[in-house]
Design an enzyme around this catalytic site. Structure first.
Site, short mmCIF file in Angstrom:
data_model
loop_
_atom_site.label_atom_id
_atom_site.label_comp_id
_atom_site.label_asym_id
_atom_site.label_seq_id
_atom_site.Cartn_x
_atom_site.Cartn_y
_atom_site.Cartn_z
CE1 TYR A 59 -3.44 10.28 -10.70
CE2 TYR A 59 -3.57 7.94 -10.35
CZ TYR A 59 -3.52 9.21 -9.85
OH TYR A 59 -3.53 9.41 -8.49
CG PHE A 205 3.97 11.55 -3.19
CD1 PHE A 205 3.63 11.03 -4.42
CD2 PHE A 205 4.25 12.92 -3.12
CE1 PHE A 205 3.54 11.85 -5.55
CE2 PHE A 205 4.17 13.74 -4.23
CZ PHE A 205 3.81 13.21 -5.46
N PRO A 206 3.82 7.09 -0.89
CG PRO A 206 3.30 4.88 -1.44
CD PRO A 206 2.99 6.30 -1.83
CG LEU A 207 7.88 3.79 -1.96
CD1 LEU A 207 8.14 2.95 -3.21
CD2 LEU A 207 8.61 3.18 -0.76
N1 LIG Z 1 -4.64 11.38 -4.30
C1 LIG Z 1 -3.65 12.07 -4.82
O1 LIG Z 1 -3.70 13.29 -4.93
C2 LIG Z 1 -2.44 11.33 -5.31
C3 LIG Z 1 -1.27 12.04 -5.63
C4 LIG Z 1 -0.16 11.32 -6.04
C5 LIG Z 1 -0.22 9.93 -6.13
N2 LIG Z 1 -1.38 9.27 -5.84
C6 LIG Z 1 -1.47 7.79 -5.89
O2 LIG Z 1 -0.45 7.27 -5.03
C7 LIG Z 1 0.33 6.32 -5.76
C8 LIG Z 1 1.74 6.33 -5.22
O3 LIG Z 1 2.36 7.57 -5.45
P1 LIG Z 1 3.55 7.74 -6.52
O4 LIG Z 1 3.53 6.60 -7.46
O5 LIG Z 1 3.42 9.10 -7.10
O6 LIG Z 1 4.83 7.81 -5.59
P2 LIG Z 1 5.61 6.73 -4.69
O7 LIG Z 1 4.87 5.44 -4.66
O8 LIG Z 1 5.95 7.41 -3.42
O9 LIG Z 1 6.98 6.57 -5.49
C9 LIG Z 1 7.03 6.17 -6.83
C10 LIG Z 1 8.49 6.23 -7.26
O10 LIG Z 1 9.22 5.26 -6.53
C11 LIG Z 1 9.90 4.39 -7.41
N3 LIG Z 1 9.81 3.04 -6.86
C12 LIG Z 1 8.68 2.35 -6.56
N4 LIG Z 1 8.99 1.16 -6.00
C13 LIG Z 1 10.35 1.10 -5.95
C14 LIG Z 1 11.26 0.12 -5.48
N5 LIG Z 1 10.86 -1.03 -4.95
N6 LIG Z 1 12.59 0.40 -5.59
C15 LIG Z 1 13.02 1.55 -6.13
N7 LIG Z 1 12.19 2.52 -6.59
C16 LIG Z 1 10.87 2.29 -6.51
C17 LIG Z 1 9.20 4.50 -8.75
O11 LIG Z 1 10.12 4.33 -9.82
P3 LIG Z 1 10.07 3.03 -10.78
O12 LIG Z 1 8.91 3.21 -11.69
O13 LIG Z 1 11.38 3.06 -11.46
O14 LIG Z 1 9.92 1.83 -9.88
C18 LIG Z 1 8.69 5.94 -8.72
O15 LIG Z 1 9.67 6.83 -9.20
C19 LIG Z 1 0.20 6.77 -7.21
O16 LIG Z 1 0.57 5.74 -8.11
C20 LIG Z 1 -1.24 7.17 -7.27
O17 LIG Z 1 -2.06 6.02 -7.45
C21 LIG Z 1 -2.48 9.96 -5.41
#
Ligand SMILES: NC(=O)c1ccc[n+]([C@@H]2O[C@H](COP(=O)([O-])OP(=O)(O)OC[C@H]3O[C@@H](n4cnc5c(N)ncnc54)[C@H](OP(=O)(O)O)[C@@H]3O)[C@@H](O)[C@H]2O)c1
Length: 280
Positions: A59, A205-207
């Site tokens: 990252y 990608f929980p959201l």
């Molecule tokens: N193992 C793997 O291959 C893999 C792949 C992808 C991700 N990951 C891990 O999974 C974690 C989560 O995935 P992700 O961060 O990609 O996606 P996510 O948690 O599904 O979504 C993140 C998005 O949601 C927005 N968001 C978060 N909280 C919010 C809220 N309360 N209200 C409105 N918008 C909100 C964020 O924007 P803002 O910044 O504007 O809040 C960002 O654009 C990553 O941080 C990483 O640690 C692992």
């Protein structure tokens, strides 16, 4: 519903965690526009009860780990369990290539220790299984570093049940991190197997990368709980299984607080059932 997940006799974490992937620059490449603010997002998470933080050397690369190191140094008594990963190389924004050469995995474990400022890694996840090397070679190298005391626990990411079972023959596996959320449940079989085995299932990608922060059904149910749609999407994951540890990513301190507060929402069965219908 359990609020905590126990990894071992010393490591019990709150199930609602935090993921650092949103902190580096666009395309998970380069520095954040404001490094101080990036570390501040993490200290806000810690101050509001997060003690399970997911990161990866890839990252940035490394920027997310450096922000996490800064935050951990600001909160020396926080007892945060850090879950990091190795096995992905980076070529530019949004470019990811799996490399499972054991020599590379070993180097990256060392670089994770260095960039995070830690003397051991509580949870080291293999980011991807590289088809150019056997599972025995890749997980075996991590198991060797576990014996050396550099890694406490080993986890996997984006694997099938078969791959998980094959890895379990090489070393104990405590976690699996696969893409999973309210509208993307392709890996239900992996979740069910994890539940049977008391393996932590960490949905990435929980959201749905922000898509689950709006929508008619989510908004209607959110209104009933005086909550935000994102909180309902997280509450659904928490209710779905006690082995699920959501790690929502955000670069916004207010969103961090909102996401953590989702652990206080106990969805009624009728709302859980309505949300279940959203699966595409
Ligand atoms: N193992 C793997 O291959 C893999 C792949 C992808 C991700 N990951 C891990 O999974 C974690 C989560 O995935 P992700 O961060 O990609 O996606 P996510 O948690 O599904 O979504 C993140 C998005 O949601 C927005 N968001 C978060 N909280 C919010 C809220 N309360 N209200 C409105 N918008 C909100 C964020 O924007 P803002 O910044 O504007 O809040 C960002 O654009 C990553 O941080 C990483 O640690 C692992």
């Amino acid at each position: 519903m359990q609020k905590e997940f126990k990894f071992d006799s010393e490591l019990t974490v709150n199930r609602l965690g935090y993921g650092t992937m949103q902190l580096p620059g666009k395309g998970v490449w380069g520095p954040a526009t404001d490094a101080k603010q990036a570390a501040n997002v993490i200290t806000t998470a810690i101050d509001n009860g997060v003690n399970f933080i997911d990161t990866a050397d890839s990252y940035g690369p490394f920027y997310a780990n450096l922000y996490l190191k800064d935050a951990l140094q600001q909160r020396p008594n926080s007892q945060v369990m850090v879950a990091t990963k190795v096995g992905f190389t980076r070529q530019g924004p949004n470019q990811w290539t799996a490399v499972g050469n054991p020599a590379y995995l070993r180097q990256q474990v060392e670089l994770n220790l260095f960039s995070l400022g830690l003397d051991h890694l509580d949870l080291l996840q293999l980011h991807r299984i590289d088809p150019n090397f056997t599972i025995e070679e890749q997980v075996g190298e991590l198991a060797a570093m576990q014996k050396e005391g550099k890694i406490k626990h080993i986890g996997l990411s984006q694997v099938s049940v078969e791959q998980l079972k094959a890895a379990q023959k090489v070393a104990p596996i405590v976690s699996v991190q696969n893409r999973y959320n309210l509208v993307d449940r392709a890996d239900e079989a992996v979740l069910n197997y994890a539940e049977q085995q008391h393996i932590a299932f960490i949905p990435w990608f929980p959201l749905a990368t922000g898509k689950l922060t709006s929508g008619d059904t989510l908004s209607e149910i959110a209104a009933k709980y005086d909550a935000e749609p994102a909180q309902i999407a997280l509450a659904w994951l928490l209710k779905r299984s006690d082995v699920i540890l959501p790690i929502p990513g955000t670069s916004n301190p207010e969103h961090v607080k909102q996401n953590i507060a989702a652990q206080e929402i106990e969805l009624a069965d009728v709302d859980f059932a309505a949300l279940n219908q959203l699966n595409k």
